[in-house]
Write an enzyme that holds these catalytic residues in place. Structure first.
Site, mmCIF file in Angstrom:
data_model
loop_
_atom_site.group_PDB
_atom_site.id
_atom_site.type_symbol
_atom_site.label_atom_id
_atom_site.label_comp_id
_atom_site.label_asym_id
_atom_site.label_seq_id
_atom_site.Cartn_x
_atom_site.Cartn_y
_atom_site.Cartn_z
ATOM 1 C CB SER A 11 -0.891 -0.039 1.242
ATOM 2 O OG SER A 11 -1.528 1.221 1.422
ATOM 3 N N GLY A 12 0.787 2.030 -1.040
ATOM 4 C CA GLY A 12 1.653 3.207 -1.168
ATOM 5 C C GLY A 12 1.107 4.386 -0.379
ATOM 6 C CE LYS A 23 -0.743 -6.252 -4.995
ATOM 7 N NZ LYS A 23 0.641 -6.750 -4.916
ATOM 8 N NE ARG A 48 -9.459 1.945 -3.966
ATOM 9 C CZ ARG A 48 -8.777 2.824 -4.692
ATOM 10 N NH1 ARG A 48 -7.535 2.547 -5.080
ATOM 11 N NH2 ARG A 48 -9.317 3.977 -5.042
ATOM 12 C CB SER A 97 -4.598 -2.284 -1.929
ATOM 13 O OG SER A 97 -4.693 -1.769 -0.614
ATOM 14 C CB SER A 130 -4.738 1.327 2.999
ATOM 15 O OG SER A 130 -5.192 1.146 1.688
ATOM 16 N N GLY A 131 -5.447 4.288 1.643
ATOM 17 C CA GLY A 131 -6.452 5.190 1.086
ATOM 18 C C GLY A 131 -7.363 4.496 0.087
ATOM 19 C CD GLN A 181 -12.060 -0.629 0.753
ATOM 20 O OE1 GLN A 181 -10.941 -0.658 1.243
ATOM 21 N NE2 GLN A 181 -12.284 -0.256 -0.510
ATOM 22 N N GLY A 182 -16.312 0.755 5.008
ATOM 23 C CA GLY A 182 -16.754 1.701 6.010
ATOM 24 C C GLY A 182 -17.615 2.764 5.364
ATOM 25 N N PRO A 183 -18.273 3.606 6.203
ATOM 26 C CG PRO A 183 -18.970 4.809 8.062
ATOM 27 C CD PRO A 183 -18.249 3.552 7.669
#
Lengths: 366, 366, 366, 366
Positions: B81-82, B157, B189, B227, B343-344, B349-351
């Protein structure tokens, strides 16, 4: 007759959005004649080519001239700090001084001072330090604060070197502290911060020399906040503290973060202001915390609590931008929102990698 | 014979710095044969032209092949994860599975699965969602977790579209979900996260269609972390949860942040793991918190707790970079350091504006 | 009585530096009453959060109001284009119309038009295209140009979508072309460029639909230059061409670059203007080339003359910034300096990866 | 037996894309045993945190070891230059030395040398300068070039300071030239360039002192090209020139650009190589121009031909990135494509704001 301070934290939709200030004036909540200074967080990069500071300054100046005589408008201290990285919210913080029925003090006191223009050859050197120290003393008097121990925050806006200013000085046979205009911002902040520390009795002037300015990381003020700007030649100084001669519900305290994640001193200061919290302030407590003013910077050794950070090696994003985004997150997690005034470049403003945090709260439920 | 999970969090001096892993192996702390997967936070921009992910993957692959047969080395899930904005510390998190004398469980359980290659025309669409859901089910079985409620984190991934892959699909008369390769990262994603949610029983597959993928912000998993990477065609899936068939001191729990400053659910999860704290974990508690895995993203409406953020309007710094820096600060203020895996890109993924946070702790003093 | 055009190219030390314009007025070289429009190259990023455009617009407006009645000041077309990458020099180009003794024409003719405000739901769609086409026709009449073939450059400043404007339209039950405000800049430029092409007879309106706007790369104008800005609701249009009713030494011609290194059409246009050159213009010829106005963009296939470029994969620097820097170098190598007006985002403005270039020269030695 | 040089310019799809080199070897066009060095233009930022250089170096090393014994593979000079701004195409330039039937020379000659490791305290100081000068002399001998006047390009890869290296030197009681690791890149390039100039007789060693390194802009080599990298302690030197002892169709010449738009000296050099051109090389001529190697930098006074550039004031994009993009455009306009090797940071490499340009051409139609 005693004074009372009013603080107006007003969101801005852009560097030129002064509509919220006009509304506060129109609604009678804010008397333009009482405006001592305006701090702005603007959404540029906070570095050399950040034009949002100048744009905001021009926009605020036009706004003030609509409500005040030109001289009064020009006397207002405009301190624009660029960089709203992370989730930081662009906003204005307006410091207003009104007359109070009676001094219920000690209460929040605000004072200001302007200095004469500083010759370019003095930027980043002892003469600037002394000029700022003298100006801070006048600002304390203006605020009616007798004891430097009652000061919790000193904001200094200081000048920087530009190519023409360097040439002008050299034309008079003078040398400048650095030929690098970006570096001159740091040196000017450094000399100003040391000047604040000297005025507040935190730092011994005798122990300092030109070479200490910007290098002696062990010498710092816990209450100084300095920003350099191209738009002035002298200094604009705003002092915030507590004074028995002032009244009203507002109080100020401060903390010094020892590193970028050091929240405990901030929690302790909140508790002293009547806002004790485990975890995060709740909505009611947030309402009573009127303003947060802090400085942020990356630690010089590239480490935080023993782990590497990459802020100083990043050639795409300036380290000051990383530091603002991160420290804003640290404080926002504690406070519960991100409309915070967090400024980068903390030379001699708190310890290396840390910084001062001032908190202004209302002692009554708003 | 029962299993035990060991988690090794090892600092990295760069994307190619695997020296700490070699040392752990040489010292006998880590058995390469037991490595299930390696998560890496690498210091690139985390966006399209982030080559630190590929550089780290190549470096880890060379390291693994020095210690393992090629097939075993290739079976290790490498999730890079960058983006280490703010003070985030680049590091590796190694998930190792060893045999335990006896199952003292429930304890941390780790499982993995690989899927077949996904045809480009299925990226960001229901077939990818179904493929991931099926893979997650296999990973649960691999981990010995019978009840989806015992799962606390699923890392996927997933592949992305590239110009050649789009051309290949179109050459077969197929259409792709988007011609924009950067957007395909988000759609991949998104489909993967929904697949996790379906596998964990959080989301009803029947209610979904292709058009919901990446758009229905109200549909999300509280335990998915996805990711996208250019270096694979299928999916690599790592499941983390609690299982009675596993032993050892490690436990995992998770929280869901409702927005970017929502620390209270994380404090509650820490308390459930035996790490109650007011303010910040102390040094001893920090030792026991082995790893933190979280997702971050800017809220789509450009506001946080009613105040404007500028992440989505910034054409100099990608919004994912702002979000990682800020949320890293929020969590670091609570935990006390920034060697965190944040990680962005948190589609489903969540609200909206928030994200899942997984916490792995040791129940004994280390 | 016939007209004469005067073009003033004036360097700017910053977005607010109008001192050179004041000097030209004070010296009598420029009559504020004759100012038709001002084009500015300002040093921001040229993308969404480029505040140098607004800062320059505010600064120019203040300057104009010092010399003109408010209505006359507001009638001046202010077209600010952000982004001076590479060695491009920030500068103003002022288009002035004065009365001439006699029409020695054909000579450079300048005309302008403003359109009504455009409802947000029409941005990037056929109604915007038609509105621009109609406005260009009025600008031609204003310039005294009867034949569209005599037009060499049409600059359009067009509106974009913002969150409030989208909400306002949706509140009326309307849909917008895109919810993405950055994308709306491209769609507004695209519709405007097609409108110019229709007005100049380059493009057949009947062949177009909403879906063609921004997608049909084979449909383009060789004389359109469009910039989107947040500060207006309608359009400001400036037409440059040759007219027998105008006098004076100035002439204009244009070229269309087929790709980002296609200098030969520009050399040919210079020759037609009496500036033939092998290699680079010499100092004397440079003096006679008053202004260069061009558009630049990266080719959509990621290739230039068969070799890969990385502009479209760069998540640190916007592709428009790369394209401006590069094309500025290409043209500066031919012309011999970089005070050029090169604008990014060339949807339907020249072929994919190329763009129009307008050249204004004096037929007498200055 | 005489030598012949072969130059292979091969496009790269990424920092790890060596497929084109494998193909050339498989097709028999390239003999790995003859590879003297490989220059790479990689698509990172070209600054401190550019990991594409290391990634490419690792990938090329793996490729070479597949075809060569480890010692032979390690002897190949790998010079990676980051930064492909504008439309610059990432690519490899492979310098191969084969045996020729007979010396039809003078023809392109290639030589190389490695130096011992340089103690950190010598970086950016006279001992580095002398070490490079001595190494260049050995590389000339290796190339069979007797007369320094026949040298047209010297590429030096030099070391830089890192925190550990500074600490190691200070631990031995030594001082370093600068504590700033980014600055050390510039000082190392500066000392190396002066070393080249001394070796080629362009610069008088006696006239130099430590303080001149990086400051005396009037002292420069017209044939030096230096890049600093973290991955070596000594220097890798590749010399390109003409020698009567070599054969084959290739020839090299060079030009010195006096500023960033100075194309006339390059046109003159092209003409000397049998490629005279007005405007731009045509497709056939382009085929015969095998490689272009150039340096670029912003002028220190912030001006180009009297107009301001903003490269040095930009805190978002490094000045070296602006300079590469712009000069790539300048040269691409003349040559007709952008697969050029343009490297930033030109201390003492050509005059301030300009730089050397080497051109390798085939004297026969390819």
């Amino acid at each position: 007759m005693p004074y009372q301070a009013r603080i107006h934290r007003i969101s801005a939709a852009g560097p030129d959005d002064v509509s919220g200030i006009h509304e506060a004036i129109a609604a009678g909540r804010l008397d333009p004649a009482g405006i001592v200074g305006i701090f702005g967080k603007t959404e540029g990069n906070g570095c050399v080519n950040d034009f949002t500071r100048g744009y905001a300054t021009q926009s605020l100046g036009l706004m003030l001239r609509r409500h005040l005589p030109e001289a009064a408008a020009d006397a207002v201290c405009l301190v624009m700090s660029g960089g709203t990285e992370g989730a930081m919210a662009p906003h204005w913080t307006i410091f207003e001084r009104i007359e109070a029925e009676n001094a219920t003090g000690p209460a929040l006191a605000v004072g200001r001072a302007h200095t004469a223009g500083l010759p370019p050859e003095h930027i980043g050197r002892l003469p600037q330090l002394r000029m700022v120290a003298e100006g801070v003393a006048r600002a304390l008097a203006d605020a009616g604060i007798d004891n430097a121990a009652d000061v919790h925050f000193v904001q200094v806006k200081c000048p920087l070197l530009t190519a023409p200013r360097i040439a002008e000085a050299q034309g008079r046979g003078q040398t400048v502290a650095t030929p690098d205009t970006l570096k001159s911002m740091g040196l000017s902040r450094a000399a100003s911060a040391l000047g604040v520390g000297v005025a507040l009795g935190e730092i011994d002037l005798e122990a300092l020399s030109d070479s200490a300015i910007g290098t002696r990381r062990d010498v710092w003020s816990g209450r100084a906040s300095c920003s350099a700007g191209i738009e002035l030649r002298g200094h604009e100084i705003v002092v915030l503290g507590m004074s028995p001669r002032w009244g009203g519900p507002l109080a100020i305290d401060h903390a010094v973060m020892r590193d970028a994640v050091d929240i405990e001193p901030v929690r302790a200061a909140l508790a002293r202001l009547g806002l004790p919290t485990m975890g995060q302030l709740d909505a009611g407590e947030r309402e009573r915390l009127i303003a947060v003013l802090a400085k942020a910077e990356p630690s010089a050794d590239g480490r935080l609590r023993g782990f590497r950070h990459t802020m100083l090696d990043d050639s795409d994003i300036a380290s000051t931008r990383h530091a603002r985004a991160f420290v804003c997150g640290v404080l926002a997690g504690l406070i519960g929102h991100a409309e915070l005034y967090i400024s980068g470049g903390a030379e001699h403003q708190g310890p290396d990698g840390g910084g001062p945090v001032a908190l202004i709260a209302s002692r009554m439920v708003v």
